[in-house]
Motif scaffolding. Structure first.
Motif, mmCIF file in Angstrom:
data_model
loop_
_atom_site.group_PDB
_atom_site.id
_atom_site.type_symbol
_atom_site.label_atom_id
_atom_site.label_comp_id
_atom_site.label_asym_id
_atom_site.label_seq_id
_atom_site.Cartn_x
_atom_site.Cartn_y
_atom_site.Cartn_z
ATOM 1 N N PRO A 54 0.817 -1.213 0.000
ATOM 2 C CA PRO A 54 0.000 0.000 0.000
ATOM 3 C C PRO A 54 0.853 1.265 0.000
ATOM 4 N N VAL A 73 -10.958 8.883 10.010
ATOM 5 C CA VAL A 73 -10.848 9.247 8.600
ATOM 6 C C VAL A 73 -10.708 10.758 8.448
ATOM 7 N N ARG A 77 -3.740 4.016 -1.828
ATOM 8 C CA ARG A 77 -4.041 2.632 -1.437
ATOM 9 C C ARG A 77 -3.608 2.487 0.013
ATOM 10 N N THR A 78 -4.581 2.193 0.876
ATOM 11 C CA THR A 78 -4.347 2.265 2.319
ATOM 12 C C THR A 78 -4.607 0.920 2.978
ATOM 13 N N VAL A 109 -5.135 -0.522 6.810
ATOM 14 C CA VAL A 109 -5.373 -0.153 8.198
ATOM 15 C C VAL A 109 -5.109 -1.366 9.087
ATOM 16 N N LEU A 120 -13.998 3.883 8.563
ATOM 17 C CA LEU A 120 -12.824 3.409 7.840
ATOM 18 C C LEU A 120 -13.165 2.999 6.412
ATOM 19 N N LEU A 137 -12.728 5.430 3.573
ATOM 20 C CA LEU A 137 -11.441 5.725 2.959
ATOM 21 C C LEU A 137 -11.462 5.407 1.469
ATOM 22 N N THR A 194 -8.991 0.197 -0.097
ATOM 23 C CA THR A 194 -8.628 0.162 1.321
ATOM 24 C C THR A 194 -8.717 -1.268 1.849
ATOM 25 N N TRP A 232 -17.645 -3.174 4.219
ATOM 26 C CA TRP A 232 -16.517 -4.023 3.854
ATOM 27 C C TRP A 232 -17.062 -5.204 3.060
ATOM 28 N N THR A 269 -11.559 -5.925 2.660
ATOM 29 C CA THR A 269 -11.361 -4.846 1.702
ATOM 30 C C THR A 269 -12.695 -4.178 1.421
#
Length: 291
Positions: A93, A157, A170-171, A173, A194, A197, A201, A254, A289
């Motif tokens: 990421p 966020v 591209r993150t 967490v 989250l 994002l 993510t 998610w 994801t």
């Protein structure tokens, strides 16, 4: 068990970090000192970071390497971090976010990956950690950023946006060792935030399973640790079943989530061991994801 009780009830160094953060860092540091190969995680930086503050805690692991609660603590702390590092290597990421970073050393250990590492945690913990790194002579890389935050009240966020982390990044967490100390409402709200994002993510988190979902070893560990954590101001507030967790993740946005046991998260080769470390069923680990 008296030594374990002494460790759990020992006063943390100064005003920060929390006792649980100290215990997790000591477990990561002790793993490479007391357990056999293959290592679940090789984190020499944790011992440097702890310095004198970790001498007693690491000493208990050295004295009683086969004590079930201490061994389970090493498995838990190392397997969940192992999973983050596996996803980090696979996803490469732009940004690694350590949500409730505690004494996680990823920001220093992975400076060469090219990812920006952003730590969100209480300002008292961050001050202690930065001072500890300085005492240890560890240089903080320019890729590491610090954002003071209280996950019970702050929007992570929104804070990340102010630090320049946006949907174009591209993150990944990493949210480890935190959710059990929050309410179900706080966990749900944080997961939804989250997910905002944006696409690309990824999330790695651990969640305590409810009592009916634990194995015998998990129940014994919980009986020892949860009561003492509660008595020292860090009670476990949220547990879940895998079914409820899956529903919660989907509802928060998610779309793809894989729930793993400790055995699965570390891989089959990790458990061909000559020491007494065994995976337990106290918690589940999630890789998710947004899209």
């Amino acid at each position: 068990m008296n030594a374990v009780t002494d460790l759990l009830e020992a006063d943390p160094p100064g005003t920060a970090p929390s006792r649980t953060a100290l215990m997790s860092a000591a477990a990561r540091a002790a793993h490479r000192l007391v357990d056999d190969a293959p290592l679940l995680l090789d984190d020499p930086m944790s011992e440097q970071l702890l310095g004198e503050a970790g001498t007693e805690a690491i000493g208990y692991h050295r004295l009683l390497p086969h004590e079930p609660v201490l061994a389970a603590a090493r498995v838990s702390a190392c397997v969940r971090q192992h999973l983050v590092e596996a996803v980090l290597a696979e996803e490469a990421p732009d940004v690694l976010v350590l949500l409730g970073a505690g004494l996680d050393t990823s920001g220093v250990r992975h400076a060469s990956t090219g990812a920006t590492v952003v730590e969100l945690d209480l300002p008292t913990t961050q001050r202690w950690k930065r001072d500890a790194l300085a005492r240890a002579g560890v240089e903080v890389p320019p890729s590491l950023r610090w954002i003071p935050a209280d996950l019970r009240t702050d929007d992570p966020v929104a804070l990340l946006r102010t630090a320049g982390v946006g949907p174009e990044h591209r993150t990944l967490v990493s949210w480890l060792g935190v959710s059990m100390y929050l309410t179900a409402r706080d966990v749900s709200r944080t997961l939804a935030r989250l997910a905002a994002l944006g696409p690309g993510t990824a999330l790695v988190m651990d969640s305590l399973l409810d009592p009916g979902s634990r194995d015998d070893a998990g129940r014994r560990y919980a009986e020892t640790v949860s009561a003492m954590a509660g008595s020292t101001g860090e009670p476990w507030l949220w547990t879940t079943s895998t079914e409820d967790l899956g529903t919660l993740l989907r509802g928060a946005g998610w779309r793809r989530a894989t729930l793993l046991t400790e055995r699965e998260a570390a891989g089959a080769g990790a458990w061909a061991r000559t020491d007494t470390l065994v995976p337990g069923t106290l918690s589940t680990l999630t890789v998710a994801t947004v899209a």
